[in-house]
Design an enzyme around this catalytic site. Structure first.
Site, PDB file in Angstrom:
ATOM      1  N   LYS A  58      -4.628   3.883  -6.998  1.00 59.01           N
ATOM      2  CA  LYS A  58      -6.208   4.308  -8.104  1.00 59.01           C
ATOM      3  C   LYS A  58      -7.526   3.465  -7.810  1.00 59.01           C
ATOM      4  O   LYS A  58      -8.472   3.558  -7.979  1.00 59.01           O
ATOM      5  CB  LYS A  58      -5.120   3.539  -9.470  1.00 59.01           C
ATOM      6  CG  LYS A  58      -3.720   4.395  -9.947  1.00 59.01           C
ATOM      7  CD  LYS A  58      -3.295   3.801 -11.231  1.00 59.01           C
ATOM      8  CE  LYS A  58      -3.070   2.222 -10.875  1.00 59.01           C
ATOM      9  NZ  LYS A  58      -2.031   2.079 -10.498  1.00 59.01           N
ATOM     10  N   ARG A 109      -1.460  -4.375   1.660  1.00 55.31           N
ATOM     11  CA  ARG A 109      -2.341  -5.359   0.900  1.00 55.31           C
ATOM     12  C   ARG A 109      -2.146  -6.719   0.324  1.00 55.31           C
ATOM     13  O   ARG A 109      -2.859  -7.264   0.211  1.00 55.31           O
ATOM     14  CB  ARG A 109      -2.590  -4.291  -0.515  1.00 55.31           C
ATOM     15  CG  ARG A 109      -3.576  -4.783  -1.636  1.00 55.31           C
ATOM     16  CD  ARG A 109      -3.686  -3.673  -2.774  1.00 55.31           C
ATOM     17  NE  ARG A 109      -2.946  -4.236  -3.875  1.00 55.31           N
ATOM     18  CZ  ARG A 109      -2.812  -3.623  -4.774  1.00 55.31           C
ATOM     19  NH1 ARG A 109      -3.449  -1.942  -4.621  1.00 55.31           N
ATOM     20  NH2 ARG A 109      -2.089  -3.910  -5.725  1.00 55.31           N
TER      21      ARG A 109
END
Length: 195
Positions: free
Chosen positions: A14, A128
């Site tokens: 996103k 991440r």
């Protein structure tokens, strides 16, 4: 005004896609995660409380998030539109957002949902976590809890917007460019309708 909700579980892309869509369409990014992280970095009382909750994989209280969104909308009255990233996550939040937007004489144009398999999400988030230093991305157990929380609470939001014909699934696998092209096609249709 074009208001898009970019929907999907943690790690679905996103944030990355929002940045690209903002550049292309001139919309403002409204990321509740970014708003909360800036509070955490500033070590405000709200930020410290939010960090404690986020580190457990639990969602931050609705009234806090709605207040932050209202302030962001008010601070940008000339905006062409917004991309909502990470909000709403529950049906109650969707209803509160719809009410807030109605008061501001606008509405959600469409919800675009990035669909990514769970194994891929976990791999993306752990990766991440290594680069970002985000504590909520460093622990597979916390990641799995966030994904379960997403499915339990957020999936009904899809039903909320689907009943108004404002929900579309987008394949969230492939290169960043391929996913961006799929999203862009959907948004171009909405922008053309508003002209």
């Amino acid at each position: 005004m074009v208001n898009i909700i970019l929907f999907g579980p943690p790690g679905s892309g996103k944030g990355t896609q929002s940045a690209n869509l903002i550049t292309k369409f001139g919309l403002l990014h409204l990321s509740t995660g970014d708003l909360l992280r800036s509070e955490i970095e500033a070590k405000t009382p709200l930020g410290l409380e939010a960090k404690k909750v986020m580190d457990q994989g639990i969602l931050v209280p609705d009234e806090v998030v709605i207040g932050m969104i209202s302030s962001k909308l008010d601070a940008n009255p000339e905006a062409r539109g917004f991309i909502f990233d990470g909000f709403p996550r529950t049906t109650a939040q969707a209803e509160a957002l719809d009410k807030l937007l109605s008061l501001k004489k606008t509405a959600i144009s469409n919800v675009l949902a990035l669909e990514v398999p769970e194994d891929e999400l976990i791999a993306r988030l752990l990766n991440r976590g290594i680069t970002s230093g985000r504590s909520d991305d460093a622990n597979e157990e916390v990641i799995r809890a966030r994904i379960v929380e997403y499915h339990n609470k957020t999936a009904p939001v899809a039903d909320h917007y689907a009943k108004y014909g404002k929900f579309k699934k987008i394949k969230g696998e492939g290169s960043v460019e391929e996913i961006f092209d799929r999203l862009s096609k959907e948004i171009e249709t909405l922008v053309e309708e508003k002209v």
